[in-house]
Design a protein around this motif. Sequence first.
Motif, PDB file in Angstrom:
ATOM      1  N   GLY A   1       0.795  -1.227   0.000  1.00  0.00           N
ATOM      2  CA  GLY A   1       0.000   0.000   0.000  1.00  0.00           C
ATOM      3  C   GLY A   1       0.827   1.276   0.000  1.00  0.00           C
ATOM      4  O   GLY A   1       0.305   2.351  -0.287  1.00  0.00           O
ATOM      5  N   SER A   2       2.112   1.178   0.322  1.00  0.00           N
ATOM      6  CA  SER A   2       2.972   2.364   0.353  1.00  0.00           C
ATOM      7  C   SER A   2       3.360   2.776  -1.058  1.00  0.00           C
ATOM      8  O   SER A   2       4.043   2.034  -1.753  1.00  0.00           O
ATOM      9  CB  SER A   2       4.241   2.075   1.161  1.00  0.00           C
TER      10      SER A   2
ATOM     11  N   ALA B   1       5.861   4.293   6.295  1.00  0.00           N
ATOM     12  CA  ALA B   1       6.226   4.720   7.644  1.00  0.00           C
ATOM     13  C   ALA B   1       7.742   4.655   7.847  1.00  0.00           C
ATOM     14  O   ALA B   1       8.322   5.528   8.508  1.00  0.00           O
ATOM     15  CB  ALA B   1       5.515   3.856   8.672  1.00  0.00           C
ATOM     16  N   GLN B   2       8.379   3.630   7.279  1.00  0.00           N
ATOM     17  CA  GLN B   2       9.837   3.535   7.403  1.00  0.00           C
ATOM     18  C   GLN B   2      10.522   4.721   6.729  1.00  0.00           C
ATOM     19  O   GLN B   2      11.471   5.299   7.273  1.00  0.00           O
ATOM     20  CB  GLN B   2      10.332   2.224   6.790  1.00  0.00           C
ATOM     21  N   LEU B   3      10.056   5.088   5.555  1.00  0.00           N
ATOM     22  CA  LEU B   3      10.638   6.224   4.840  1.00  0.00           C
ATOM     23  C   LEU B   3      10.407   7.532   5.590  1.00  0.00           C
ATOM     24  O   LEU B   3      11.291   8.390   5.647  1.00  0.00           O
ATOM     25  CB  LEU B   3      10.054   6.309   3.427  1.00  0.00           C
ATOM     26  N   ALA B   4       9.223   7.687   6.180  1.00  0.00           N
ATOM     27  CA  ALA B   4       8.931   8.895   6.953  1.00  0.00           C
ATOM     28  C   ALA B   4       9.827   8.986   8.183  1.00  0.00           C
ATOM     29  O   ALA B   4      10.331  10.064   8.532  1.00  0.00           O
ATOM     30  CB  ALA B   4       7.457   8.914   7.362  1.00  0.00           C
TER      31      ALA B   4
ATOM     32  N   ARG C   1      16.921  11.620   9.577  1.00  0.00           N
ATOM     33  CA  ARG C   1      18.077  12.092   8.795  1.00  0.00           C
ATOM     34  C   ARG C   1      18.152  13.621   8.808  1.00  0.00           C
ATOM     35  O   ARG C   1      19.225  14.196   8.984  1.00  0.00           O
ATOM     36  CB  ARG C   1      17.962  11.582   7.356  1.00  0.00           C
ATOM     37  N   GLU C   2      17.011  14.267   8.663  1.00  0.00           N
ATOM     38  CA  GLU C   2      16.976  15.732   8.695  1.00  0.00           C
ATOM     39  C   GLU C   2      17.451  16.245  10.056  1.00  0.00           C
ATOM     40  O   GLU C   2      18.205  17.234  10.144  1.00  0.00           O
ATOM     41  CB  GLU C   2      15.552  16.211   8.412  1.00  0.00           C
ATOM     42  N   PHE C   3      17.028  15.587  11.117  1.00  0.00           N
ATOM     43  CA  PHE C   3      17.408  15.971  12.480  1.00  0.00           C
ATOM     44  C   PHE C   3      18.922  15.863  12.674  1.00  0.00           C
ATOM     45  O   PHE C   3      19.564  16.768  13.219  1.00  0.00           O
ATOM     46  CB  PHE C   3      16.676  15.040  13.460  1.00  0.00           C
ATOM     47  N   ILE C   4      19.502  14.767  12.183  1.00  0.00           N
ATOM     48  CA  ILE C   4      20.934  14.545  12.368  1.00  0.00           C
ATOM     49  C   ILE C   4      21.770  15.448  11.470  1.00  0.00           C
ATOM     50  O   ILE C   4      22.774  16.025  11.898  1.00  0.00           O
ATOM     51  CB  ILE C   4      21.274  13.061  12.124  1.00  0.00           C
ATOM     52  N   LEU C   5      21.346  15.607  10.210  1.00  0.00           N
ATOM     53  CA  LEU C   5      22.115  16.454   9.288  1.00  0.00           C
ATOM     54  C   LEU C   5      22.108  17.912   9.720  1.00  0.00           C
ATOM     55  O   LEU C   5      23.016  18.678   9.371  1.00  0.00           O
ATOM     56  CB  LEU C   5      21.563  16.307   7.868  1.00  0.00           C
TER      57      LEU C   5
ATOM     58  N   GLU D   1       4.010   8.789  12.897  1.00  0.00           N
ATOM     59  CA  GLU D   1       2.642   9.144  13.280  1.00  0.00           C
ATOM     60  C   GLU D   1       1.972  10.005  12.214  1.00  0.00           C
ATOM     61  O   GLU D   1       0.794   9.831  11.911  1.00  0.00           O
ATOM     62  CB  GLU D   1       2.648   9.841  14.636  1.00  0.00           C
ATOM     63  N   SER D   2       2.739  10.921  11.639  1.00  0.00           N
ATOM     64  CA  SER D   2       2.184  11.773  10.580  1.00  0.00           C
ATOM     65  C   SER D   2       1.805  10.945   9.359  1.00  0.00           C
ATOM     66  O   SER D   2       0.729  11.125   8.768  1.00  0.00           O
ATOM     67  CB  SER D   2       3.206  12.845  10.197  1.00  0.00           C
ATOM     68  N   ALA D   3       2.679  10.000   8.972  1.00  0.00           N
ATOM     69  CA  ALA D   3       2.411   9.153   7.803  1.00  0.00           C
ATOM     70  C   ALA D   3       1.182   8.282   8.029  1.00  0.00           C
ATOM     71  O   ALA D   3       0.337   8.141   7.128  1.00  0.00           O
ATOM     72  CB  ALA D   3       3.633   8.285   7.503  1.00  0.00           C
TER      73      ALA D   3
END
Length: 285
Positions: A207-208, A232-235, A241-245, A269-271
Amino acid sequence: MITNARQNGYAIGAFNTNNLEWTEAILRVAQEQQAPTIVAASMGAIKYMGGFKTVVDLVHDLHDELNITVPIAIHLDHGNYEAAKSAIAAGFTSIMFDGSDLPIDENLAKTQEIVKLAHAKGISVEAEVGTIGGEEDGIIGDGEIAPIEDAVAMVNTGIDFLAAGIGNIHGPYPDNWTGLHLDHLQNITTAVDEAVGHKVPIVLHGGSGIPDDQIETAISMGVSKVNVNSEAQLAFHEALREFILADHDLEGKNYDPRKLLATGVQGIESALTDRISVFGNAHKA
């Protein structure tokens, strides 16, 4: 919950869990959205999380601690014959036996055995004909279109819901993917409903990444359960990744895994909230 969805034209989200944080996120979103929800675990995730009973106990304990009041099922996703029997023994409330990589006669025979074992304990059974494209725990499929006669034979084993290949695949969809074979889905739905004399819930795997309009059309044709994992894994990965970069992991005590993973969990949760909106099962508890 899936029978209700089939009767009333919406679908239940089957969201794969991967660990403690994932399970909490699924349950929180289900409660917030008042959406009946399936917590699914693949054979690989079950091994990673410590075993069949660990998964069952984790979901039960979090369910109670978080005061979850919406219907929740614990589902084995793409289990082979031995995994299906282990999940039944461990207390899963729903089983997918995936014999789609077997000759059809063997798939049908083993499915009948699993149905007998599961139904004796009040556990629902999903089975598959026509392999889903991609790879799921070593079961590799090329995205076959399920033969109508195989779908009819499978529902005659007594299963509760049917997964049938209609061009869907696991994981991200390639650029050259041409979409779901919705005409074939309609033919399957009509044939299996006539075969057993009632509406059979159809399951949409992979379904993704399927366009929302195709998912909504598929639901209108009988899809009552949609599996979501990669989305969900991609989200989770994108948010983390954004947080760490941005070097936020170097601030204060953000090295603490509870803080480090929190942003990824918010992505999950958003996804899932977005998927529930598309599936139409919010406020169906």
